[in-house]
Design an enzyme around this catalytic site. Structure first.
Site, PDB file in Angstrom:
ATOM      1  N   CYS A  53       0.889   2.130  19.629  1.00  0.00           N
ATOM      2  CA  CYS A  53      -0.506   1.661  19.640  1.00  0.00           C
ATOM      3  C   CYS A  53      -1.125   1.643  21.036  1.00  0.00           C
ATOM      4  O   CYS A  53      -2.149   2.274  21.284  1.00  0.00           O
ATOM      5  CB  CYS A  53      -0.580   0.263  19.015  1.00  0.00           C
TER       6      CYS A  53
ATOM      7  N   CYS B  35       8.375  -1.552  20.220  1.00  0.00           N
ATOM      8  CA  CYS B  35       7.463  -0.391  20.136  1.00  0.00           C
ATOM      9  C   CYS B  35       7.325   0.391  21.454  1.00  0.00           C
ATOM     10  O   CYS B  35       7.347   1.622  21.421  1.00  0.00           O
ATOM     11  CB  CYS B  35       6.074  -0.820  19.663  1.00  0.00           C
TER      12      CYS B  35
ATOM     13  N   HIS C 166       4.604  -7.031  25.665  1.00  0.00           N
ATOM     14  CA  HIS C 166       3.961  -7.231  26.976  1.00  0.00           C
ATOM     15  C   HIS C 166       4.921  -6.962  28.140  1.00  0.00           C
ATOM     16  O   HIS C 166       4.492  -6.502  29.204  1.00  0.00           O
ATOM     17  CB  HIS C 166       3.504  -8.691  26.998  1.00  0.00           C
TER      18      HIS C 166
ATOM     19  N   CYS D  85       3.818  -3.065  10.707  1.00  0.00           N
ATOM     20  CA  CYS D  85       2.981  -2.589   9.609  1.00  0.00           C
ATOM     21  C   CYS D  85       2.573  -1.151   9.881  1.00  0.00           C
ATOM     22  O   CYS D  85       1.652  -0.918  10.643  1.00  0.00           O
ATOM     23  CB  CYS D  85       1.744  -3.485   9.508  1.00  0.00           C
TER      24      CYS D  85
ATOM     25  N   CYS E 248       4.452  -7.178   5.082  1.00  0.00           N
ATOM     26  CA  CYS E 248       4.086  -7.878   3.845  1.00  0.00           C
ATOM     27  C   CYS E 248       5.299  -8.553   3.206  1.00  0.00           C
ATOM     28  O   CYS E 248       5.248  -9.726   2.836  1.00  0.00           O
ATOM     29  CB  CYS E 248       3.440  -6.907   2.859  1.00  0.00           C
TER      30      CYS E 248
ATOM     31  N   CYS F 151      -2.383  -3.953  20.707  1.00  0.00           N
ATOM     32  CA  CYS F 151      -1.351  -4.407  19.772  1.00  0.00           C
ATOM     33  C   CYS F 151      -1.969  -5.481  18.881  1.00  0.00           C
ATOM     34  O   CYS F 151      -2.626  -6.404  19.371  1.00  0.00           O
ATOM     35  CB  CYS F 151      -0.160  -4.973  20.544  1.00  0.00           C
TER      36      CYS F 151
ATOM     37  N   CYS G  77      -5.715  -7.336  22.500  1.00  0.00           N
ATOM     38  CA  CYS G  77      -4.271  -7.056  22.481  1.00  0.00           C
ATOM     39  C   CYS G  77      -3.447  -8.344  22.343  1.00  0.00           C
ATOM     40  O   CYS G  77      -3.656  -9.308  23.082  1.00  0.00           O
ATOM     41  CB  CYS G  77      -3.849  -6.313  23.746  1.00  0.00           C
TER      42      CYS G  77
ATOM     43  N   CYS H 280       0.836  -1.198   0.000  1.00  0.00           N
ATOM     44  CA  CYS H 280       0.000   0.000   0.000  1.00  0.00           C
ATOM     45  C   CYS H 280       0.868   1.244   0.000  1.00  0.00           C
ATOM     46  O   CYS H 280       0.346   2.351   0.162  1.00  0.00           O
ATOM     47  CB  CYS H 280      -0.906  -0.010   1.229  1.00  0.00           C
TER      48      CYS H 280
ATOM     49  N   CYS I 271       4.928   1.630   3.864  1.00  0.00           N
ATOM     50  CA  CYS I 271       6.313   1.573   4.375  1.00  0.00           C
ATOM     51  C   CYS I 271       7.126   2.708   3.758  1.00  0.00           C
ATOM     52  O   CYS I 271       7.978   3.292   4.434  1.00  0.00           O
ATOM     53  CB  CYS I 271       6.929   0.206   4.093  1.00  0.00           C
TER      54      CYS I 271
ATOM     55  N   CYS J 298       5.218  -3.092  28.653  1.00  0.00           N
ATOM     56  CA  CYS J 298       3.967  -2.337  28.545  1.00  0.00           C
ATOM     57  C   CYS J 298       3.614  -1.686  29.878  1.00  0.00           C
ATOM     58  O   CYS J 298       3.666  -2.332  30.929  1.00  0.00           O
ATOM     59  CB  CYS J 298       2.830  -3.279  28.121  1.00  0.00           C
TER      60      CYS J 298
ATOM     61  N   CYS K 217      -5.601  -2.872  31.203  1.00  0.00           N
ATOM     62  CA  CYS K 217      -5.040  -3.734  30.155  1.00  0.00           C
ATOM     63  C   CYS K 217      -6.027  -3.928  28.994  1.00  0.00           C
ATOM     64  O   CYS K 217      -7.234  -4.086  29.199  1.00  0.00           O
ATOM     65  CB  CYS K 217      -4.709  -5.083  30.779  1.00  0.00           C
TER      66      CYS K 217
ATOM     67  N   CYS L 194       1.621  -7.000  14.655  1.00  0.00           N
ATOM     68  CA  CYS L 194       2.059  -6.823  13.264  1.00  0.00           C
ATOM     69  C   CYS L 194       3.528  -7.176  13.043  1.00  0.00           C
ATOM     70  O   CYS L 194       3.985  -7.170  11.908  1.00  0.00           O
ATOM     71  CB  CYS L 194       1.745  -5.418  12.770  1.00  0.00           C
TER      72      CYS L 194
HETATM   73  S1  SF4 Z   1      -2.227  -3.991  27.019  1.00  0.00           S
HETATM   74 FE1  SF4 Z   1      -1.463  -5.785  25.873  1.00  0.00          FE
HETATM   75  S2  SF4 Z   1       0.742  -5.739  26.080  1.00  0.00           S
HETATM   76 FE2  SF4 Z   1      -0.098  -4.364  27.614  1.00  0.00          FE
HETATM   77  S3  SF4 Z   1      -0.292  -5.633  29.454  1.00  0.00           S
HETATM   78 FE3  SF4 Z   1      -2.243  -5.750  28.391  1.00  0.00          FE
HETATM   79  S4  SF4 Z   1      -2.076  -7.577  27.081  1.00  0.00           S
HETATM   80 FE4  SF4 Z   1      -0.002  -7.015  27.715  1.00  0.00          FE
HETATM   81  S1  SF4 Z   2       0.519  -3.509  16.492  1.00  0.00           S
HETATM   82 FE1  SF4 Z   2       2.000  -4.131  18.112  1.00  0.00          FE
HETATM   83  S2  SF4 Z   2       3.901  -4.639  17.026  1.00  0.00           S
HETATM   84 FE2  SF4 Z   2       2.572  -3.498  15.582  1.00  0.00          FE
HETATM   85  S3  SF4 Z   2       3.192  -1.360  15.811  1.00  0.00           S
HETATM   86 FE3  SF4 Z   2       1.507  -1.652  17.238  1.00  0.00          FE
HETATM   87  S4  SF4 Z   2       2.456  -2.221  19.215  1.00  0.00           S
HETATM   88 FE4  SF4 Z   2       4.017  -2.468  17.593  1.00  0.00          FE
END
Ligand code: SF4
Ligand code: SF4
Length: 324
Positions: free
Chosen positions: A275, A263, A221, A183, A151, A282, A254, A56, A59, A224, A248, A285
């Site tokens: 994200c 990230c 995780h 992505c 991709c 999440c 997620c 697309c 990137c 996070c 969470c 990706c």
């Molecule tokens: S939001 Fe997602 S990465 Fe963060 S603690 Fe919860 S499950 Fe884990």
């Molecule tokens: S979806 Fe997950 S791996 Fe992809 S950019 Fe967001 S936090 Fe990072």
């Protein structure tokens, strides 16, 4: 081509080198001198061919839109990007001639964006030729191959459709493909990997999926800021309840417990956010089965989410404080 982005200032270049040097375990001074030596040793700017298949152009946008420092300038001032369908000024026979000359020369860095169809070549043709052929011929002559984005790394979103899309490493034989999923691709991952290659002449250490460990060595995780709430099973249910705003996002789909990427540390958009901190689960990706294997994205009903919770119930995802 380089004029598209203007000249990079020394200050910006040094700033970029500082972040890349850190992952290489070098001081900024050592790293800048290594990059300078590598570039001085090259008789001309190292050439790059950037191919786009089932993509697309996200990137390319991620790469070209980096704000501070202007990462695109780092690359465009130091390398000779000979062929890039979205960015190049030339078109038609002129650009095909540049492609042919660079291919004949060999020794270029190949960046692949987008997946390659295997169900039928006609799903992706460029200039009347199957895209797969271009990936094969460029892969055979390239000094290094980088798959930019989900991709070209693993098939990504197109792999969920009828084209039987695959990543570049399923097409290019006999040499490693450095996979930079997410992505879109993260500009730091791309620029850092290219600078690493220019400096050392080799690929960074890769994991078993071909991803640089320096960027994909840790679980989302585990870094996070909502992790306390996962450990205590406080899962956000109502986006409109201010009390739950930091809880969470597992029940919103997620996939952070199954996703390796930096990230939460590196963040996106010039380090602004990512994200989960923006309130979005999440989607995994950076993993090979994104997107089909991560669906549905916004609930915990998927087989993937159920498996995450089964691991938690079995004590295989211990609370974070117990891990240290
Ligand atoms: S939001 Fe997602 S990465 Fe963060 S603690 Fe919860 S499950 Fe884990
Ligand atoms: S979806 Fe997950 S791996 Fe992809 S950019 Fe967001 S936090 Fe990072």
């Amino acid at each position: 081509m380089n004029k598209l982005f203007g000249e990079i200032s020394r200050r910006d270049f040094m700033k970029y080198c500082a972040s890349t040097a850190a992952v290489l375990g070098l001081s900024q001074v050592e790293f800048v001198s290594k990059v300078s030596e590598a570039l001085a040793a090259a008789s001309a700017k190292p050439p790059v061919i950037w191919l786009e298949g089932q993509d697309c152009a996200g990137c390319t946008i991620s790469f070209a839109g980096a704000l501070n420092p202007p990462a695109a300038s780092v690359i465009l001032d130091k390398l000779s990007v000979r062929y890039h369908e979205t960015l190049m000024a030339g078109a038609g026979y002129l650009s095909e001639a540049v492609y042919d000359d660079t291919l004949k020369e060999g020794g270029f860095v190949l960046v692949v964006e987008g997946s390659i169809p295997t169900a039928d070549d006609r799903f992706c043709m460029v200039g009347g030729r199957p895209f797969k052929e271009m990936v094969e011929e460029c892969g055979a002559k390239a000094a290094a191959v980088i798959a930019a984005g989900a991709c070209s790394s693993f098939g990504g979103i197109p792999a969920a459709g009828p084209t039987k899309a695959v990543g570049a490493n399923k097409i290019i034989k006999g040499k490693p493909v450095i996979n930079l999923p997410t992505c879109p691709v993260h500009v730091d991952h791309l620029v850092g990997t290219i600078l690493y290659f220019l400096t050392t002449g080799k690929a960074p250490a890769l994991d078993n999926l071909g991803r640089p460990k320096m960027y994909f060595g840790q679980l989302i995780h585990d870094n996070c800021r909502r992790r306390y709430y996962f450990d205590n099973e406080m899962f956000l249910q109502d986006w409109n309840d201010p009390k739950q705003k930091d809880w969470c996002l597992y029940e919103k789909g997620c996939k952070g417990p199954d996703t390796y990427a930096d990230c939460p540390i590196r963040r996106w958009n010039d380090g602004l956010n990512f994200c989960i901190d923006a309130g979005a689960p999440c989607q995994g990706c950076a993993e090979p089965d994104f997107y089909a294997g991560m669906s549905p994205l916004y609930t915990a009903e998927s087989e993937r989410s159920q498996k995450i919770m089964a691991r938690k119930a079995a004590g295989l995802i211990p609370p974070q404080e117990e891990k240290v």
